[in-house]
Design a protein around this motif. Structure first.
Motif, PDB file in Angstrom:
ATOM      1  N   PRO A  30     -32.339   7.226  45.373  1.00 53.02           N
ATOM      2  CA  PRO A  30     -32.718   8.563  45.483  1.00 53.02           C
ATOM      3  C   PRO A  30     -32.731   9.302  46.783  1.00 53.02           C
ATOM      4  CG  PRO A  30     -34.550   7.463  44.430  1.00 53.02           C
ATOM      5  CD  PRO A  30     -33.569   6.527  45.090  1.00 53.02           C
ATOM      6  N   LEU A  31     -32.666   8.650  47.832  1.00 52.79           N
ATOM      7  CA  LEU A  31     -32.380   9.244  49.190  1.00 52.79           C
ATOM      8  C   LEU A  31     -31.177   9.460  49.425  1.00 52.79           C
ATOM      9  CD1 LEU A  31     -34.752   7.240  51.425  1.00 52.79           C
ATOM     10  CD2 LEU A  31     -35.212   9.345  50.522  1.00 52.79           C
ATOM     11  N   ASP A  32     -30.162   8.617  48.895  1.00 52.51           N
ATOM     12  CA  ASP A  32     -28.844   8.632  48.975  1.00 52.51           C
ATOM     13  C   ASP A  32     -28.502   9.876  48.300  1.00 52.51           C
ATOM     14  OD1 ASP A  32     -25.958   7.537  49.745  1.00 52.51           O
ATOM     15  OD2 ASP A  32     -25.767   7.918  47.423  1.00 52.51           O
ATOM     16  N   THR A  33     -28.971  10.104  47.010  1.00 52.03           N
ATOM     17  CA  THR A  33     -28.538  11.266  46.111  1.00 52.03           C
ATOM     18  C   THR A  33     -29.046  12.509  46.810  1.00 52.03           C
ATOM     19  OG1 THR A  33     -28.831   9.998  44.081  1.00 52.03           O
ATOM     20  CG2 THR A  33     -29.020  12.336  43.663  1.00 52.03           C
ATOM     21  N   LEU A  60     -30.565  10.093  38.029  1.00 49.77           N
ATOM     22  CA  LEU A  60     -29.941   9.490  38.964  1.00 49.77           C
ATOM     23  C   LEU A  60     -29.105   8.409  38.317  1.00 49.77           C
ATOM     24  CD1 LEU A  60     -32.921   8.814  41.239  1.00 49.77           C
ATOM     25  CD2 LEU A  60     -31.394  10.717  41.430  1.00 49.77           C
ATOM     26  N   SER A  61     -27.867   8.483  38.897  1.00 56.56           N
ATOM     27  CA  SER A  61     -26.752   7.603  38.123  1.00 56.56           C
ATOM     28  C   SER A  61     -26.149   6.910  39.240  1.00 56.56           C
ATOM     29  CB  SER A  61     -25.800   8.536  37.381  1.00 56.56           C
ATOM     30  OG  SER A  61     -25.286   9.476  38.263  1.00 56.56           O
ATOM     31  N   GLY A  62     -25.413   5.866  38.661  1.00 57.85           N
ATOM     32  CA  GLY A  62     -24.557   5.032  39.547  1.00 57.85           C
ATOM     33  C   GLY A  62     -24.931   3.548  39.498  1.00 57.85           C
ATOM     34  N   ASN A  63     -24.329   2.633  40.264  1.00 57.52           N
ATOM     35  CA  ASN A  63     -24.856   1.259  40.256  1.00 57.52           C
ATOM     36  C   ASN A  63     -24.333   0.637  41.402  1.00 57.52           C
ATOM     37  OD1 ASN A  63     -21.812  -0.001  40.491  1.00 57.52           O
ATOM     38  ND2 ASN A  63     -21.700   1.303  38.604  1.00 57.52           N
ATOM     39  N   MET A 124     -20.735  11.034  40.010  1.00 56.18           N
ATOM     40  CA  MET A 124     -21.838  10.749  38.967  1.00 56.18           C
ATOM     41  C   MET A 124     -22.983  11.635  39.564  1.00 56.18           C
ATOM     42  SD  MET A 124     -21.622   7.311  37.181  1.00 56.18           S
ATOM     43  CE  MET A 124     -20.162   6.773  36.261  1.00 56.18           C
ATOM     44  N   GLN A 125     -23.497  11.395  40.926  1.00 54.55           N
ATOM     45  CA  GLN A 125     -24.597  12.026  41.530  1.00 54.55           C
ATOM     46  C   GLN A 125     -24.371  13.586  41.439  1.00 54.55           C
ATOM     47  OE1 GLN A 125     -24.326  10.088  45.260  1.00 54.55           O
ATOM     48  NE2 GLN A 125     -26.242   8.947  44.890  1.00 54.55           N
ATOM     49  N   ALA A 129     -26.736  16.604  38.760  1.00 49.53           N
ATOM     50  CA  ALA A 129     -27.382  17.837  39.365  1.00 49.53           C
ATOM     51  C   ALA A 129     -26.762  19.012  39.172  1.00 49.53           C
ATOM     52  CB  ALA A 129     -27.899  17.597  40.722  1.00 49.53           C
ATOM     53  N   SER A 130     -25.449  19.182  38.391  1.00 48.92           N
ATOM     54  CA  SER A 130     -24.568  20.468  38.516  1.00 48.92           C
ATOM     55  C   SER A 130     -25.026  21.079  37.357  1.00 48.92           C
ATOM     56  CB  SER A 130     -23.165  19.921  38.423  1.00 48.92           C
ATOM     57  OG  SER A 130     -22.889  19.177  39.526  1.00 48.92           O
ATOM     58  N   TYR A 131     -24.863  22.410  37.463  1.00 49.28           N
ATOM     59  CA  TYR A 131     -25.207  23.289  36.183  1.00 49.28           C
ATOM     60  C   TYR A 131     -23.841  23.589  35.595  1.00 49.28           C
ATOM     61  CZ  TYR A 131     -26.366  27.409  33.506  1.00 49.28           C
ATOM     62  OH  TYR A 131     -26.256  28.279  32.327  1.00 49.28           O
TER      63      TYR A 131
END
Length: 370
Positions: A30-33, A60-63, A124-125, A129-131
């Protein structure tokens, strides 16, 4: 029997390392996002603050796969290089300059390995959070869908923007009576705005390769190598200095004074993890400008036909010599340190968790085997 014991030791350290990296990555994601959204959502005149970034996060996405490979390469290459430095020395002492050089080399290799995973993770991050406006309606014109799909995979023009184009040039003399169809033949108008598709439209690996090409997976490699080299060099050299200082401090109260570092004994895992976290925070602050530059460059969608035009026209990178070498765009000069607090917190917390959990798991597994 000796080979079996050696194989068990390698397996223990491998399991402990992979587990600690995965745990730290998941915990600090979450901090990275938040850091990424502040970096790519800011402009020279306006900064995206933490509250605004938080409201944009839908999921939150990614791996952690790419993170595991990258960190494994960083620590693995560092251990191999430092083994050559310490070879033949009785006390296995490592100078700070040697740790700096080994860290810079390991950071460069980490950047090359983790670049494709990082690009997909970052997109993906940002997408999460994009509209995406609902007005971007695809044209229901089957005759032109194959051409659009081939040049701008999965992207179709905004109908209202295309009508505006048509209205602007309808007064001009043209041999083609179907102006709308003629406009669709030009890739730069296919998105309806004269701009490449947004990041939210090109986030999957298949879409990235189809629209932008394989080389896109290593976009921003210049700034990535600069970032990870600076981070690795400062992180390992600072950590080595602090580790040696703590050993000297512990040895000062021993009688008789120890002759070698091995005679001092192991340090507290909690203290070692704290020094690793502090070293990582310092390294993150020193390399944050390159991280911002890379994050912003990876969010730019550059179709293959634009890259081809740049190559044919021998397009030169803008900026001064230092910016061209490190991959920094001149327009990003005023936003290079946006989100620095979030990155320092993420790097420090992740490094503390990696080192602390690694030492704990390795100690537990070694005790169970013995």
């Amino acid at each position: 029997m000796k080979e079996l014991s050696q194989n068990q030791t390698i397996a223990v350290h491998g399991i402990a390392g992979a587990g600690s990296v995965a745990l730290a990555t998941a915990f600090t994601y979450p901090l990275d996002t938040m850091k990424v959204l502040i970096q790519v959502g800011s402009s020279p005149g306006k900064q995206l603050d933490a509250a605004q970034a938080l409201t944009r996060v839908v999921f939150l996405s990614g791996n952690a796969v790419g993170r595991t490979f990258g960190l494994g390469a960083r620590f693995g290459v560092y251990e191999i290089l430092t083994a050559f430095y310490k070879d033949g020395r009785e006390d296995n002492y490592l100078f700070g300059s040697e740790a700096l050089l080994a860290g810079m080399a390991s950071g460069a290799i980490e950047s090359v390995i983790s670049s494709p995973f990082e690009l997909i993770k970052l997109r993906m991050q940002v997408t999460s959070a994009s509209y995406v406006p609902s007005s971007n309606i695809a044209l229901e014109n089957g005759a032109h869908k194959p051409l659009i799909a081939r040049l701008l995979n999965g992207c179709y023009p905004d109908k209202r923007s295309l009508d505006l184009y048509t209205g602007l040039i309808s007064t001009l003399t043209t041999k083609n009576t179907n102006v709308s169809s003629a406009l669709l033949e030009y890739p730069w108008t296919m998105t309806g705005s004269g701009k490449p598709p947004s990041v939210s439209s090109v986030r999957r690996p298949s879409d990235i390769v189809s629209l932008e090409g394989w080389r896109t997976l290593w976009r921003g490699l210049r700034s990535g190598i600069a970032r990870d080299s600076v981070f690795g060099g400062i992180f390992f050299s600072t950590w080595q200095f602090l580790h040696q200082t703590m050993l000297d401090w512990k040895a000062a109260g021993m009688n008789p004074p120890p002759r070698l570092n091995e005679e001092v004994g192991p340090l507290s895992p909690f203290t070692v993890s704290l020094t690793a976290g502090f070293s990582a925070s310092v390294a993150a602050a020193a390399s944050h400008g390159f991280d911002t530059s890379r994050s912003r460059s990876q969010c730019n969608v550059v179709p293959k036909y634009i890259s081809m035009e740049r190559k044919i026209l021998k397009w030169k990178r803008p900026g001064n010599k230092f910016e061209r070498i490190t991959g920094i765009h001149p327009l990003d000069r005023n936003v290079l340190f946006r989100g620095i607090g979030w990155r320092m917190a993420r790097a420090g917390l992740a490094s503390s968790m990696i080192v602390g959990s690694y030492l704990f798991v390795a100690d537990q597994l070694t005790s169970s085997l013995t």
